[in-house]
Design an enzyme around this catalytic site. Structure first.
Site, short mmCIF file in Angstrom:
data_model
loop_
_atom_site.label_atom_id
_atom_site.label_comp_id
_atom_site.label_asym_id
_atom_site.label_seq_id
_atom_site.Cartn_x
_atom_site.Cartn_y
_atom_site.Cartn_z
N TYR A 243 -14.59 35.86 -17.96
CA TYR A 243 -15.63 37.00 -17.65
C TYR A 243 -15.30 38.37 -18.58
O TYR A 243 -15.97 38.88 -19.26
CB TYR A 243 -16.08 36.79 -16.09
CG TYR A 243 -17.05 38.13 -16.05
CD1 TYR A 243 -18.48 37.58 -16.04
CD2 TYR A 243 -16.82 39.55 -15.53
CE1 TYR A 243 -19.21 38.65 -15.65
CE2 TYR A 243 -17.61 40.34 -15.40
CZ TYR A 243 -19.14 40.04 -15.36
OH TYR A 243 -19.88 40.91 -15.08
N LYS B 79 -16.90 39.96 -21.49
CA LYS B 79 -17.55 41.05 -21.40
C LYS B 79 -17.01 42.17 -22.48
O LYS B 79 -17.85 42.82 -22.89
CB LYS B 79 -17.52 41.84 -20.10
CG LYS B 79 -18.53 40.88 -18.90
CD LYS B 79 -20.10 41.03 -19.40
CE LYS B 79 -20.74 40.15 -18.69
NZ LYS B 79 -22.14 40.14 -18.94
N1 LIG Z 1 -24.25 42.82 -10.37
C1 LIG Z 1 -23.15 43.53 -10.73
O1 LIG Z 1 -22.30 43.87 -10.01
C2 LIG Z 1 -22.96 43.44 -12.25
C3 LIG Z 1 -21.84 44.42 -12.49
C4 LIG Z 1 -21.55 44.35 -14.12
C5 LIG Z 1 -22.25 43.64 -15.06
N2 LIG Z 1 -23.19 42.76 -14.60
C6 LIG Z 1 -23.72 41.99 -15.46
O2 LIG Z 1 -25.30 42.12 -15.38
C7 LIG Z 1 -25.81 41.05 -15.80
C8 LIG Z 1 -27.00 40.43 -14.79
O3 LIG Z 1 -26.18 39.99 -13.58
P1 LIG Z 1 -26.95 40.06 -12.29
O4 LIG Z 1 -25.83 40.77 -11.25
O5 LIG Z 1 -28.32 40.17 -12.32
O6 LIG Z 1 -26.51 38.49 -11.84
P2 LIG Z 1 -27.55 37.42 -11.53
O7 LIG Z 1 -26.79 36.22 -11.07
O8 LIG Z 1 -28.72 37.93 -10.49
O9 LIG Z 1 -28.21 37.15 -12.90
C9 LIG Z 1 -27.87 36.63 -13.78
C10 LIG Z 1 -29.00 35.56 -14.29
O10 LIG Z 1 -28.41 34.87 -15.56
C11 LIG Z 1 -29.22 33.37 -15.41
N3 LIG Z 1 -28.12 32.58 -16.16
C12 LIG Z 1 -27.00 32.08 -16.26
N4 LIG Z 1 -26.73 31.33 -17.23
C13 LIG Z 1 -27.72 31.36 -17.93
C14 LIG Z 1 -27.83 30.39 -19.16
N5 LIG Z 1 -26.95 29.71 -19.65
N6 LIG Z 1 -29.14 30.58 -19.94
C15 LIG Z 1 -30.14 31.40 -19.33
N7 LIG Z 1 -29.92 32.31 -18.20
C16 LIG Z 1 -28.66 32.02 -17.49
C17 LIG Z 1 -29.05 33.25 -14.02
O11 LIG Z 1 -29.87 31.97 -13.69
C18 LIG Z 1 -29.46 34.57 -13.52
O12 LIG Z 1 -31.05 34.73 -13.16
C19 LIG Z 1 -24.77 39.80 -15.93
O13 LIG Z 1 -24.58 39.69 -17.48
C20 LIG Z 1 -23.58 40.49 -15.39
O14 LIG Z 1 -22.34 40.25 -15.98
C21 LIG Z 1 -23.54 42.71 -13.21
#
Ligand SMILES: NC(=O)c1ccc[n+]([C@@H]2O[C@H](COP(=O)([O-])OP(=O)(O)OC[C@H]3O[C@@H](n4cnc5c(N)ncnc54)[C@H](O)[C@@H]3O)[C@@H](O)[C@H]2O)c1
Length: 249
Positions: free
Chosen positions: A146, A150
């Site tokens: 990850y 990233k």
């Molecule tokens: N929540 C946090 O704390 C946080 C912090 C830093 C970065 N992020 C980043 O933000 C982004 C969104 O994450 P989130 O926290 O909303 O998580 P989340 O798990 O709610 O959302 C991720 C979404 O991606 C979809 N997904 C996964 N694999 C897929 C694929 N192969 N094709 C299409 N869709 C797919 C999932 O079904 C889900 O809806 C991610 O890239 C994550 O790394 C999140």
């Protein structure tokens, strides 16, 4: 002026759903692409003219087919879909490592290339925003592929900005910090963790999904018309506070 189309991957939950809602409020037509069929349809139904695309971003053929159903090329692509698996690398399989890289990094390439080619062929510009993470700048233990993916996303956006800038396609990154929701919802269900992590942030709170949506929509907008290849860290000041968290001798 024709209404702009925004395509948000991983839009069925968390940060992606918040970006979709903000794009909808700002007058974009919104298309969402996600593997979670039920979730993506439910979020799309909340938009004024939402379109749900059930599709895996790593599947090149499926992505091309899904984009064709839109009937027009997105003006804005947000590469938001992502997965995380907490595991130490000495015990991790190559298969799991590859899978995470595939979704978190190669998926963004597949999507960006598909939309970028269409914009190039139509001789018009657009905007792309990658959702990375502060974990791609300052890795935390157990985040394995990850963190690598990233970090890679930030470099990918810099390189696309360089290559596609002459075509009028701006590519930027948003790196969220501790966000109260999405893939971190389970982490922050624990009150003690919430307290410790909130206190570690100079702004003394966790980030909201909406904080990320605002940053994304700024980079997408004409207000950021000269911003290209930038990584906007949205973390309440957290990554710059590391040295202050170590007591002086
Ligand atoms: N929540 C946090 O704390 C946080 C912090 C830093 C970065 N992020 C980043 O933000 C982004 C969104 O994450 P989130 O926290 O909303 O998580 P989340 O798990 O709610 O959302 C991720 C979404 O991606 C979809 N997904 C996964 N694999 C897929 C694929 N192969 N094709 C299409 N869709 C797919 C999932 O079904 C889900 O809806 C991610 O890239 C994550 O790394 C999140």
């Amino acid at each position: 002026m024709t209404q702009k189309l925004a395509l948000i991957t991983g839009g069925s939950s968390g940060i992606g759903a918040a970006i979709a809602a903000q794009a909808d409020r700002e007058g974009y037509q919104v298309a969402l692409m996600d593997t979670n069929a039920e979730g993506v349809r439910a979020v799309a139904a909340r938009m004024k003219e939402g379109v749900a695309l059930v599709c895996d971003i790593t599947d090149e053929t499926a992505v091309e087919a899904a984009l064709s159903t839109l009937g027009r090329t997105p003006d804005l692509l947000v590469n938001n879909a992502g997965i995380v698996r907490f595991e130490y690398m000495l015990d991790m399989s190559v298969e799991t490592f590859r899978h995470i890289l595939d979704v978190d990094l190669t998926g963004a390439f597949v999507m960006s290339r598909a939309v970028g080619r269409r914009l190039r062929d139509e001789k018009r510009g657009g905007a792309m925003v990658n959702i990375s993470s502060i974990g791609g700048i300052t890795p935390s233990l157990g985040t394995n592929a990850y963190a690598a993916a990233k970090g890679g996303m930030i470099k990918l956006a810099e390189l696309m900005a360089l290559e596609w800038g002459p075509l009028g396609i701006r590519v930027n990154t948003v790196s969220p910090g501790f966000i109260d929701g999405g893939m971190s919802a389970a982490v922050y269900a624990d009150p003690r963790t919430r307290e410790i992590r909130s206190n570690a942030v100079p702004l003394k709170r966790l980030g909201l999904e909406q904080d990320i949506a605002e940053a994304v929509m700024f980079l997408a907008s004409d207000r950021a018309g000269y911003v290209n290849g930038h990584n906007l860290v949205v973390d309440g000041g957290l990554i710059h506070s590391v040295l202050s968290q170590v007591p002086r001798a």
